[in-house]
Design a protein around this motif. Structure first.
Motif, mmCIF file in Angstrom:
data_model
loop_
_atom_site.group_PDB
_atom_site.id
_atom_site.type_symbol
_atom_site.label_atom_id
_atom_site.label_comp_id
_atom_site.label_asym_id
_atom_site.label_seq_id
_atom_site.Cartn_x
_atom_site.Cartn_y
_atom_site.Cartn_z
ATOM 1 N N UNK A 30 14.987 8.600 -16.640
ATOM 2 C CA UNK A 30 15.208 7.301 -15.996
ATOM 3 C C UNK A 30 15.014 7.486 -14.492
ATOM 4 N N UNK A 31 14.196 6.636 -13.901
ATOM 5 C CA UNK A 31 13.994 6.661 -12.455
ATOM 6 C C UNK A 31 15.195 6.027 -11.766
ATOM 7 N N UNK A 32 15.711 6.675 -10.748
ATOM 8 C CA UNK A 32 16.809 6.135 -9.945
ATOM 9 C C UNK A 32 16.320 6.004 -8.502
ATOM 10 N N UNK A 34 18.203 5.532 -5.813
ATOM 11 C CA UNK A 34 19.084 6.332 -4.964
ATOM 12 C C UNK A 34 19.605 7.516 -5.774
ATOM 13 N N UNK A 35 19.422 8.707 -5.258
ATOM 14 C CA UNK A 35 19.876 9.920 -5.929
ATOM 15 C C UNK A 35 18.835 10.428 -6.910
ATOM 16 N N UNK A 36 19.139 11.552 -7.549
ATOM 17 C CA UNK A 36 18.189 12.129 -8.502
ATOM 18 C C UNK A 36 18.054 11.266 -9.762
ATOM 19 N N UNK A 37 16.925 11.414 -10.447
ATOM 20 C CA UNK A 37 16.699 10.709 -11.709
ATOM 21 C C UNK A 37 17.605 11.289 -12.801
ATOM 22 N N UNK A 38 17.837 10.494 -13.867
ATOM 23 C CA UNK A 38 18.471 11.044 -15.064
ATOM 24 C C UNK A 38 17.461 12.025 -15.666
ATOM 25 N N UNK A 39 17.949 13.101 -16.268
ATOM 26 C CA UNK A 39 17.060 14.146 -16.782
ATOM 27 C C UNK A 39 17.527 14.682 -18.123
ATOM 28 N N UNK A 40 16.607 15.372 -18.769
ATOM 29 C CA UNK A 40 16.954 16.295 -19.840
ATOM 30 C C UNK A 40 16.636 17.675 -19.281
ATOM 31 N N UNK A 41 17.630 18.540 -19.249
ATOM 32 C CA UNK A 41 17.498 19.882 -18.683
ATOM 33 C C UNK A 41 17.440 20.889 -19.830
ATOM 34 N N UNK A 42 16.516 21.840 -19.733
ATOM 35 C CA UNK A 42 16.410 22.920 -20.717
ATOM 36 C C UNK A 42 16.874 24.209 -20.046
ATOM 37 N N UNK A 43 17.866 24.849 -20.667
ATOM 38 C CA UNK A 43 18.439 26.085 -20.122
ATOM 39 C C UNK A 43 18.445 27.163 -21.206
ATOM 40 N N UNK A 44 18.442 28.413 -20.773
ATOM 41 C CA UNK A 44 18.523 29.542 -21.700
ATOM 42 C C UNK A 44 19.710 30.410 -21.296
ATOM 43 N N UNK A 45 20.403 30.947 -22.295
ATOM 44 C CA UNK A 45 21.456 31.923 -22.032
ATOM 45 C C UNK A 45 21.462 32.946 -23.161
ATOM 46 N N UNK A 68 24.103 12.933 -8.151
ATOM 47 C CA UNK A 68 23.709 13.775 -7.030
ATOM 48 C C UNK A 68 24.900 14.405 -6.328
ATOM 49 N N UNK A 69 26.034 13.721 -6.354
ATOM 50 C CA UNK A 69 27.250 14.240 -5.713
ATOM 51 C C UNK A 69 28.110 15.074 -6.670
ATOM 52 N N UNK A 70 27.688 15.152 -7.932
ATOM 53 C CA UNK A 70 28.470 15.910 -8.912
ATOM 54 C C UNK A 70 29.673 15.164 -9.433
ATOM 55 N N UNK A 71 29.678 13.843 -9.299
ATOM 56 C CA UNK A 71 30.821 13.034 -9.722
ATOM 57 C C UNK A 71 30.588 12.304 -11.039
ATOM 58 N N UNK A 72 29.346 12.313 -11.539
ATOM 59 C CA UNK A 72 29.014 11.575 -12.762
ATOM 60 C C UNK A 72 29.442 12.368 -13.990
#
Length: 157
Positions: A30-32, A34-45, A68-72
């Protein structure tokens, strides 16, 4: 409860040890403005207790000003796929296979009260490791979950 106790409890929850995941990539959903877009993040551990098992986790990440502020608060949407990437040897503790499983990954998905977790189970009858990803919240968790199984196979030379 005193203010001091509340701060201690909040700090413990906020700064609880989370196993590190390496970000592989992401896609915008989703384009936003103000602030970064909504995303799907792929991570490995890597499983911290089982050498040569790697898990790939995709999860929703909320953008916008709060994100973007880490509050969502991120949604509970996640998927997981785990693979054997070399010879696997199980410790005696894992081979005993406790029924409630072991947390092998934890990531905060809101400021304080929500986290995404991956729990490992051992299926002794099928000689397989089972990884369950789910999201929980102090008051109201989510039934959304994903599962990945890693059959432990002999590793070629």
């Amino acid at each position: 409860m005193t203010i001091k106790k509340v701060l201690v409890v909040t700090s413990v929850i906020f700064f609880s040890v989370a196993l590190h995941a390496e970000q592989i990539g992401s896609v915008d959903t989703v384009f936003k403005v103000f602030g970064p877009d909504h995303k799907i993040v792929v991570e490995a551990f890597d499983d911290p207790d089982v050498k040569n098992v790697t898990c790939y986790l995709s999860r929703a990440k909320t953008g916008g000003i709060k994100g973007g502020l880490g509050l969502a608060e991120d949604t509970s949407d996640a998927a997981i796929s785990c693979q054997q990437v070399g010879p696997v040897e199980l410790s005696e503790k894992i081979a005993q296979g406790k029924t409630e499983g072991d947390v092998v990954f934890r990531k905060r998905t809101s400021l304080v009260f929500k986290k995404l977790q991956v729990v490992r189970f051992y299926d002794k009858n099928r000689n397989a490791l089972i990884y369950l990803s789910y999201s929980d919240k102090v008051v109201d968790g989510s039934p959304k979950n994903a599962l990945s199984a890693v059959p432990i196979m002999p590793w070629g030379k």
